[in-house]
Design an enzyme around this catalytic site. Structure first.
Site, mmCIF file in Angstrom:
data_model
loop_
_atom_site.group_PDB
_atom_site.id
_atom_site.type_symbol
_atom_site.label_atom_id
_atom_site.label_comp_id
_atom_site.label_asym_id
_atom_site.label_seq_id
_atom_site.Cartn_x
_atom_site.Cartn_y
_atom_site.Cartn_z
ATOM 1 N N SER A 1 -2.980 -7.828 3.081
ATOM 2 C CA SER A 1 -3.273 -7.622 4.506
ATOM 3 C C SER A 1 -3.693 -8.942 5.148
ATOM 4 O O SER A 1 -3.319 -9.252 6.282
ATOM 5 C CB SER A 1 -4.384 -6.591 4.673
ATOM 6 O OG SER A 1 -3.993 -5.353 4.146
ATOM 7 N N ARG B 1 -1.610 -6.297 -8.284
ATOM 8 C CA ARG B 1 -0.407 -7.063 -7.970
ATOM 9 C C ARG B 1 -0.150 -8.163 -8.988
ATOM 10 O O ARG B 1 0.984 -8.454 -9.327
ATOM 11 C CB ARG B 1 -0.543 -7.696 -6.576
ATOM 12 C CG ARG B 1 -0.527 -6.688 -5.463
ATOM 13 C CD ARG B 1 -1.044 -7.285 -4.194
ATOM 14 N NE ARG B 1 -2.436 -7.694 -4.353
ATOM 15 C CZ ARG B 1 -3.229 -8.095 -3.363
ATOM 16 N NH1 ARG B 1 -2.746 -8.179 -2.154
ATOM 17 N NH2 ARG B 1 -4.482 -8.420 -3.577
ATOM 18 N N LYS C 1 -17.307 -6.621 9.015
ATOM 19 C CA LYS C 1 -16.058 -7.367 9.146
ATOM 20 C C LYS C 1 -15.616 -7.406 10.599
ATOM 21 O O LYS C 1 -16.067 -6.623 11.417
ATOM 22 C CB LYS C 1 -14.975 -6.722 8.285
ATOM 23 C CG LYS C 1 -15.109 -7.084 6.824
ATOM 24 C CD LYS C 1 -13.851 -6.674 6.085
ATOM 25 C CE LYS C 1 -13.971 -6.954 4.598
ATOM 26 N NZ LYS C 1 -12.897 -6.304 3.850
ATOM 27 N N HIS D 1 0.844 -1.205 0.000
ATOM 28 C CA HIS D 1 0.000 0.000 0.000
ATOM 29 C C HIS D 1 0.880 1.257 0.000
ATOM 30 O O HIS D 1 0.605 2.218 -0.736
ATOM 31 C CB HIS D 1 -0.881 0.053 1.257
ATOM 32 C CG HIS D 1 -1.919 -1.012 1.350
ATOM 33 N ND1 HIS D 1 -2.116 -1.776 2.472
ATOM 34 C CD2 HIS D 1 -2.855 -1.434 0.445
ATOM 35 C CE1 HIS D 1 -3.124 -2.619 2.275
ATOM 36 N NE2 HIS D 1 -3.589 -2.433 1.051
#
Ligand code: PNS
Length: 172
Positions: free
Chosen positions: A138, A100, A51, A27
């Site tokens: 993450s 990515r 979440k 990030h």
């Protein structure tokens, strides 16, 4: 028919939205690249009550602010609801997302096109992080850390520090 762009948004503000739970060096890489391209970069931390996060949105904002404290054109905020509504409110012209690997592509493509459907003047800009961060996420950071693995060099030192604090306090 091309969109009417006579009333352009704040052309140099890019939004970098995400969960950032936690912020990784991938990030950071994307933020620094964006800060070169845009006048301002606003890191927008999603507040998602469904979440079960490692860090609260306020903690994430606080960590990210500290990490970028020497970059005056990098700002941090939280948002809820639709990203396009928040982008309109901030008059942002672009959403920045990191790509990515090919595996990111389908999800990112869907989001970008849905966001374009909802707000045709808002562009999504994809950036590639440095190669050494292409496998970082993450989710993996949290998993590796919780199982006793080393995350040094994969997240900013401050994030590692906060993760240790959380771990010590018995949080997952
Ligand atoms: O870091 P993440 O979890 O990949 O980020 C995903 C994020 C926050 C960019 C995405 O979930 C989002 O924009 N959520 C806000 C709700 C929304 O606008 N949904 C429609 C997107 S097409």
């Amino acid at each position: 028919m091309p969109q009417d762009r006579r009333d352009p948004p704040n052309g140099r503000l890019a939004l970098f939205p995400g969960s950032f739970d936690p912020l990784t060096n991938g990030h950071v890489d994307i933020v620094l690249r964006s800060a070169h391209l845009f006048e301002r970069v606003l890191i927008a931390v999603l507040v998602n009550p469904e979440k079960d996060p490692l860090f609260t949105p306020d903690e994430r904002v606080s960590i990210i602010r500290q990490v970028f404290r020497e970059y005056p054109n990098v700002e941090v905020d939280t948002f809820g609801g639709l990203l396009v509504d928040y982008a309109r409110e901030k008059r942002a012209s672009a959403i920045v997302r990191g790509l990515r690997a090919v595996s990111d592509f389908e999800y990112e493509f869907q989001m970008a096109l849905m966001n374009r459907h909802l707000e045709p003047t808002l562009e999504t800009v994809f950036m590639m992080p440095a190669e050494q961060y292409t496998y970082l996420s993450s989710r993996l950071i949290k998993e590796v850390f919780s199982l006793g693995g080393e995350v040094r060099g994969l997240v900013p030192p401050l994030v590692e520090e906060w993760m240790r604090k959380k771990h010590g306090s018995g949080a997952s």
